[in-house]
Design a protein around this motif. Structure first.
Motif, PDB file in Angstrom:
ATOM      1  N   GLU A 175       0.822  -1.215   0.000  1.00 33.50           N
ATOM      2  CA  GLU A 175       0.000   0.000   0.000  1.00 33.50           C
ATOM      3  C   GLU A 175       0.855   1.264   0.000  1.00 33.50           C
ATOM      4  O   GLU A 175       0.447   2.299  -0.552  1.00 33.50           O
ATOM      5  CB  GLU A 175      -0.939  -0.001   1.207  1.00 33.50           C
ATOM      6  CG  GLU A 175      -1.896   1.183   1.222  1.00 33.50           C
ATOM      7  CD  GLU A 175      -2.876   1.148   2.386  1.00 33.50           C
ATOM      8  OE1 GLU A 175      -3.551   2.182   2.603  1.00 33.50           O
ATOM      9  OE2 GLU A 175      -2.977   0.104   3.074  1.00 33.50           O
ATOM     10  N   ARG A 179       0.649   5.121  -2.311  1.00 31.76           N
ATOM     11  CA  ARG A 179       0.503   6.451  -1.712  1.00 31.76           C
ATOM     12  C   ARG A 179       1.744   7.336  -1.869  1.00 31.76           C
ATOM     13  O   ARG A 179       1.792   8.429  -1.306  1.00 31.76           O
ATOM     14  CB  ARG A 179       0.156   6.302  -0.232  1.00 31.76           C
ATOM     15  CG  ARG A 179      -1.170   5.563   0.001  1.00 31.76           C
ATOM     16  CD  ARG A 179      -1.527   5.477   1.474  1.00 31.76           C
ATOM     17  NE  ARG A 179      -2.777   4.762   1.695  1.00 31.76           N
ATOM     18  CZ  ARG A 179      -3.997   5.308   1.630  1.00 31.76           C
ATOM     19  NH1 ARG A 179      -4.120   6.591   1.346  1.00 31.76           N
ATOM     20  NH2 ARG A 179      -5.080   4.585   1.845  1.00 31.76           N
ATOM     21  N   HIS A 279      -9.663   3.569  -4.402  1.00 30.88           N
ATOM     22  CA  HIS A 279      -9.921   4.469  -3.269  1.00 30.88           C
ATOM     23  C   HIS A 279      -8.769   5.447  -3.093  1.00 30.88           C
ATOM     24  O   HIS A 279      -8.986   6.665  -2.915  1.00 30.88           O
ATOM     25  CB  HIS A 279     -10.115   3.668  -1.993  1.00 30.88           C
ATOM     26  CG  HIS A 279     -10.144   4.505  -0.749  1.00 30.88           C
ATOM     27  ND1 HIS A 279     -11.188   5.335  -0.411  1.00 30.88           N
ATOM     28  CD2 HIS A 279      -9.190   4.679   0.235  1.00 30.88           C
ATOM     29  CE1 HIS A 279     -10.910   5.976   0.721  1.00 30.88           C
ATOM     30  NE2 HIS A 279      -9.717   5.591   1.127  1.00 30.88           N
ATOM     31  N   VAL A 280      -7.531   4.948  -3.145  1.00 33.14           N
ATOM     32  CA  VAL A 280      -6.375   5.824  -3.002  1.00 33.14           C
ATOM     33  C   VAL A 280      -6.329   6.834  -4.148  1.00 33.14           C
ATOM     34  O   VAL A 280      -6.051   8.032  -3.934  1.00 33.14           O
ATOM     35  CB  VAL A 280      -5.061   5.009  -2.940  1.00 33.14           C
ATOM     36  CG1 VAL A 280      -3.845   5.944  -2.912  1.00 33.14           C
ATOM     37  CG2 VAL A 280      -5.052   4.098  -1.716  1.00 33.14           C
ATOM     38  N   THR A 283      -8.502   9.821  -3.624  1.00 26.57           N
ATOM     39  CA  THR A 283      -8.109  10.750  -2.553  1.00 26.57           C
ATOM     40  C   THR A 283      -7.021  11.709  -2.984  1.00 26.57           C
ATOM     41  O   THR A 283      -6.699  12.642  -2.242  1.00 26.57           O
ATOM     42  CB  THR A 283      -7.619   9.974  -1.311  1.00 26.57           C
ATOM     43  OG1 THR A 283      -6.410   9.260  -1.638  1.00 26.57           O
ATOM     44  CG2 THR A 283      -8.693   8.995  -0.836  1.00 26.57           C
TER      45      THR A 283
END
Length: 284
Positions: A175, A179, A279-280, A283
């Protein structure tokens, strides 16, 4: 560079390495092998260094001489024979480092690729702008022409996942890599959308290891595992900021197979991984 002067390919070097291992397992010197095979010691040594083209018949003869009876293994070795042939990666010889060219050749011949990354996107699944952002951040800095050579090479490598017979790829991505935001929000969002889209292809599996798992084997390295026709001929590439190299020893190959099995055991399923990637992206 004329064909006769081209250095041996990584496959030629690997073939020579495997023939040397067979000879050593037979407890036979290169001089003795040459005498029994009707060749000089220097010819055997040149074959084992990958510097002398060897025919399929000669590989079979040497394998019998060394007492090898593993026919699938011998067949896989014979498939690696022949003269020095040029691949698309040779266009970059003298421009990019030799390990980069070796990587392109390994991907071209692999029957399956397994990838694990902690902070970077898998090279085979990167967008052009994401790759360019990465190479702009390299220390020491690269000049613009070198950056473009690196980017074009990375994108050309991706040919193996397209076409009529694409190479199956399994990518395990932490993950944290989702990001990192390389290149800024627009580039990072496009990269994540591309990663999710590629994971929907039948031959590509993308799985994410989320924060909170408490474990990520070999988290300090990017790992590429190239499966050959037989497991004995698999190859691992480790890639860090200070080291990039290939691993061929059987104990290490077994270890890295176990690493990937462990990673797949803790990663989210493909559908859940796609949801997290999207989802990331939203954002950013």
């Amino acid at each position: 560079m004329p064909p006769s002067k081209l250095p041996p390919t990584i496959r030629q070097r690997r073939l020579g390495t495997e023939l040397r291992r067979l000879r050593e397992l037979a407890e036979m010197s290169a001089t003795e092998a040459g005498r029994l095979h009707g060749a000089t010691q220097s010819r055997i040594s040149n074959i084992e260094s990958g510097g002398y083209p060897v025919s399929a018949d000669r590989v079979r003869t040497l394998a019998r001489l060394y007492g090898c009876s593993d026919e699938p293994f011998i067949d896989a070795l014979t498939a690696m024979t022949g003269g020095r042939t040029r691949g698309w990666w040779d266009e970059y010889r003298g421009i990019l480092p030799e390990p980069s060219l070796d990587l392109g050749e390994l991907e071209h011949h692999a029957r399956r690729v397994r990838i694990a990354t902690a902070i970077h996107m898998p090279g085979l699944l990167q967008t052009t702008e994401h790759a360019r952002a990465l190479f702009r951040d390299v220390v020491p800095s690269l000049d613009p022409p070198t950056i473009e050579h690196q980017v074009s090479f990375r994108i050309k490598r991706q040919a193996v996942i397209y076409g009529e017979r694409p190479t199956p790829v399994t990518a395990i991505v932490h993950e944290a890599a989702l990001r990192m935001g390389f290149g800024g929000p627009k580039v990072a969002r496009a990269q994540l959308e591309h990663l999710a889209e590629m994971g929907e292809r039948e031959h590509i599996t993308v799985r994410v290891v989320p924060f909170g798992t408490g474990s990520y084997p070999s988290s300090g390295s990017g790992i590429d595992y190239f499966e050959a026709e037989v497991p004995k001929l698999d190859t691992v590439q480790l890639d860090t900021d200070i080291y990039s190299g290939f691993i061929e020893a059987q104990p290490q190959l077994i270890r890295y197979r176990a690493v990937f099995d462990r990673l797949e055991g803790i990663a989210l399923a493909p559908a859940e991984s796609r949801d997290l990637i999207q989802h990331v992206a939203q954002t950013l």
